[in-house]
Design a protein around this motif. Structure first.
Motif, PDB file in Angstrom:
ATOM      1  N   PRO A  12       0.809  -1.171  -0.094  1.00  0.00           N
ATOM      2  CA  PRO A  12       0.044  -0.109   0.114  1.00  0.00           C
ATOM      3  C   PRO A  12       0.848   1.172  -0.215  1.00  0.00           C
ATOM      4  N   LEU A  13       0.337   2.210  -0.577  1.00  0.00           N
ATOM      5  CA  LEU A  13       0.925   3.603  -0.513  1.00  0.00           C
ATOM      6  C   LEU A  13       0.857   4.148   0.950  1.00  0.00           C
ATOM      7  N   ILE A  14       2.026   4.602   1.392  1.00  0.00           N
ATOM      8  CA  ILE A  14       1.929   5.163   2.641  1.00  0.00           C
ATOM      9  C   ILE A  14       2.067   6.609   2.847  1.00  0.00           C
ATOM     10  N   PHE A  15       1.156   7.301   3.511  1.00  0.00           N
ATOM     11  CA  PHE A  15       1.271   8.900   3.427  1.00  0.00           C
ATOM     12  C   PHE A  15       1.844   9.354   4.754  1.00  0.00           C
ATOM     13  N   GLN A  16       2.383  10.524   4.751  1.00  0.00           N
ATOM     14  CA  GLN A  16       2.723  11.391   5.755  1.00  0.00           C
ATOM     15  C   GLN A  16       1.655  11.633   6.941  1.00  0.00           C
ATOM     16  N   ARG A  17       1.742  11.469   8.087  1.00  0.00           N
ATOM     17  CA  ARG A  17       1.038  11.829   9.020  1.00  0.00           C
ATOM     18  C   ARG A  17       1.159  13.205   9.351  1.00  0.00           C
ATOM     19  N   SER A  18      -0.282  13.693   9.693  1.00  0.00           N
ATOM     20  CA  SER A  18      -0.433  15.338   9.815  1.00  0.00           C
ATOM     21  C   SER A  18      -0.002  15.287  11.378  1.00  0.00           C
ATOM     22  N   GLY A  19       0.434  16.825  11.769  1.00  0.00           N
ATOM     23  CA  GLY A  19       1.207  17.105  12.872  1.00  0.00           C
ATOM     24  C   GLY A  19       0.239  16.936  13.942  1.00  0.00           C
ATOM     25  N   ASP A  20       0.433  16.843  15.292  1.00  0.00           N
ATOM     26  CA  ASP A  20      -0.162  16.783  16.400  1.00  0.00           C
ATOM     27  C   ASP A  20      -0.998  18.261  16.450  1.00  0.00           C
ATOM     28  N   ARG A  21      -2.136  18.293  17.155  1.00  0.00           N
ATOM     29  CA  ARG A  21      -2.882  19.609  17.244  1.00  0.00           C
ATOM     30  C   ARG A  21      -2.321  20.001  18.421  1.00  0.00           C
ATOM     31  N   LEU A  22      -2.080  21.401  18.372  1.00  0.00           N
ATOM     32  CA  LEU A  22      -1.322  22.263  19.301  1.00  0.00           C
ATOM     33  C   LEU A  22      -2.522  22.491  20.371  1.00  0.00           C
ATOM     34  N   LEU A  23      -2.312  22.210  21.595  1.00  0.00           N
ATOM     35  CA  LEU A  23      -3.397  22.573  22.633  1.00  0.00           C
ATOM     36  C   LEU A  23      -3.102  23.967  23.149  1.00  0.00           C
ATOM     37  N   THR A  24      -3.982  24.593  23.431  1.00  0.00           N
ATOM     38  CA  THR A  24      -3.885  25.923  23.993  1.00  0.00           C
ATOM     39  C   THR A  24      -4.481  25.886  25.393  1.00  0.00           C
ATOM     40  N   ALA A  25      -4.415  26.865  26.193  1.00  0.00           N
ATOM     41  CA  ALA A  25      -4.704  27.283  27.649  1.00  0.00           C
ATOM     42  C   ALA A  25      -6.161  27.180  27.480  1.00  0.00           C
ATOM     43  N   THR A  26      -6.891  27.581  26.736  1.00  0.00           N
ATOM     44  CA  THR A  26      -8.317  27.523  26.562  1.00  0.00           C
ATOM     45  C   THR A  26      -8.816  26.238  26.311  1.00  0.00           C
ATOM     46  N   ASP A  27      -8.172  25.306  25.441  1.00  0.00           N
ATOM     47  CA  ASP A  27      -8.434  23.867  25.320  1.00  0.00           C
ATOM     48  C   ASP A  27      -8.224  23.230  26.632  1.00  0.00           C
ATOM     49  N   GLU A  28      -7.452  23.379  27.398  1.00  0.00           N
ATOM     50  CA  GLU A  28      -7.187  22.546  28.913  1.00  0.00           C
ATOM     51  C   GLU A  28      -8.312  23.306  29.817  1.00  0.00           C
ATOM     52  N   ASP A  29      -8.875  24.357  29.800  1.00  0.00           N
ATOM     53  CA  ASP A  29      -9.615  24.926  30.623  1.00  0.00           C
ATOM     54  C   ASP A  29     -10.966  24.405  30.641  1.00  0.00           C
ATOM     55  N   GLU A  30     -11.192  23.439  31.853  1.00  0.00           N
ATOM     56  CA  GLU A  30     -12.390  22.665  31.739  1.00  0.00           C
ATOM     57  C   GLU A  30     -13.632  23.696  32.089  1.00  0.00           C
ATOM     58  N   ASP A  31     -13.427  24.780  32.378  1.00  0.00           N
ATOM     59  CA  ASP A  31     -14.746  25.614  32.665  1.00  0.00           C
ATOM     60  C   ASP A  31     -15.154  26.347  31.338  1.00  0.00           C
ATOM     61  N   ILE A  32     -14.392  26.349  30.208  1.00  0.00           N
ATOM     62  CA  ILE A  32     -14.964  26.713  29.028  1.00  0.00           C
ATOM     63  C   ILE A  32     -15.666  25.724  28.304  1.00  0.00           C
ATOM     64  N   VAL A  33     -16.676  26.060  27.624  1.00  0.00           N
ATOM     65  CA  VAL A  33     -17.315  25.114  26.748  1.00  0.00           C
ATOM     66  C   VAL A  33     -16.685  24.985  25.531  1.00  0.00           C
ATOM     67  N   ASP A  34     -16.167  24.015  24.970  1.00  0.00           N
ATOM     68  CA  ASP A  34     -15.478  23.803  23.670  1.00  0.00           C
ATOM     69  C   ASP A  34     -16.338  22.573  22.845  1.00  0.00           C
ATOM     70  N   PRO A  35     -16.759  23.179  21.812  1.00  0.00           N
ATOM     71  CA  PRO A  35     -17.825  22.402  20.867  1.00  0.00           C
ATOM     72  C   PRO A  35     -16.836  21.409  20.337  1.00  0.00           C
ATOM     73  N   ILE A  36     -17.080  20.251  20.046  1.00  0.00           N
ATOM     74  CA  ILE A  36     -16.510  18.927  19.341  1.00  0.00           C
ATOM     75  C   ILE A  36     -16.510  19.606  17.913  1.00  0.00           C
ATOM     76  N   ASP A  37     -15.141  19.419  17.365  1.00  0.00           N
ATOM     77  CA  ASP A  37     -15.018  19.923  15.874  1.00  0.00           C
ATOM     78  C   ASP A  37     -14.387  18.766  15.098  1.00  0.00           C
ATOM     79  N   ASP A  38     -14.295  18.849  13.855  1.00  0.00           N
ATOM     80  CA  ASP A  38     -13.735  18.000  13.052  1.00  0.00           C
ATOM     81  C   ASP A  38     -12.313  17.511  13.274  1.00  0.00           C
ATOM     82  N   ARG A  39     -11.580  18.257  13.622  1.00  0.00           N
ATOM     83  CA  ARG A  39     -10.215  18.074  14.101  1.00  0.00           C
ATOM     84  C   ARG A  39     -10.115  17.053  15.227  1.00  0.00           C
ATOM     85  N   GLU A  40     -11.007  17.358  16.339  1.00  0.00           N
ATOM     86  CA  GLU A  40     -10.961  16.444  17.537  1.00  0.00           C
ATOM     87  C   GLU A  40     -11.574  15.037  16.916  1.00  0.00           C
TER      88      GLU A  40
END
Length: 160
Positions: A12-40
């Motif tokens: 099979p053809l092997i493709f390069q993996r995309s980079g990991d998602r960079l998490l921000t302080a907002t992503d880590e904050d449990e008090d902020i509502v963070d909708p689920i998105d395509d990348r997640e």
């Protein structure tokens, strides 16, 4: 993969993996509502192991972020996957693995649709029908051998 079993797609053809998602302080904050998105959703499924090769679905280009659609407001997730060959006998197993990963990872409010990218598989309609049928999916997961294979696809034991 047992020795002596012939691979359907031996090179099979092997493709390069995309980079990991960079998490921000907002992503880590449990008090902020963070909708689920395509990348997640893509991050959840990209490392699923291919049942035939020691590679991830992302490395085989079976899943791509552009083929993931999420509507957090409508509680809907749709994933298109592209088998590596038009007659891939593993297509249903791959789709089932994606569906199980999402069912286990997402809140129950989400309706999950997993299907083959149109025009990329000889049995596209039959595979999509199986993956959309809740009773068939439930019955498949009651089969201990099949569940073991799905769980192997979902483990991160293989080097990524």
């Amino acid at each position: 993969m047992s020795s002596g079993t012939r691979l359907e797609n031996a090179n099979p053809l092997i493709f390069q993996r995309s980079g990991d998602r960079l998490l921000t302080a907002t992503d880590e904050d449990e008090d902020i509502v963070d909708p689920i998105d395509d990348r997640e959703i893509f991050d959840l499924i990209r490392n699923i192991n291919d049942p035939e090769h020691p590679l991830s679905l992302e490395e085989l280009n079976v899943v791509e972020q552009v083929r993931v659609n999420v509507s957090d407001k409508e509680n809907a997730v749709s994933v298109e996957f592209t088998p590596t060959i038009p007659h891939c006998s593993m297509a249903t197993l791959i789709g089932l693995s994606i569906k199980v990963k999402l069912l286990r990872s997402l809140p129950d409010r989400f309706k999950i649709d997993v299907h083959i990218t149109p025009g990329t598989h000889a049995s596209e309609e039959a595979v999509n029908k199986q993956l959309a049928d809740k009773e068939r999916v439930a019955a498949a997961l009651e089969n201990a051998q099949l569940l073991e294979v799905v769980n192997q696809c979902l483990t991160s034991a293989k080097t990524m």
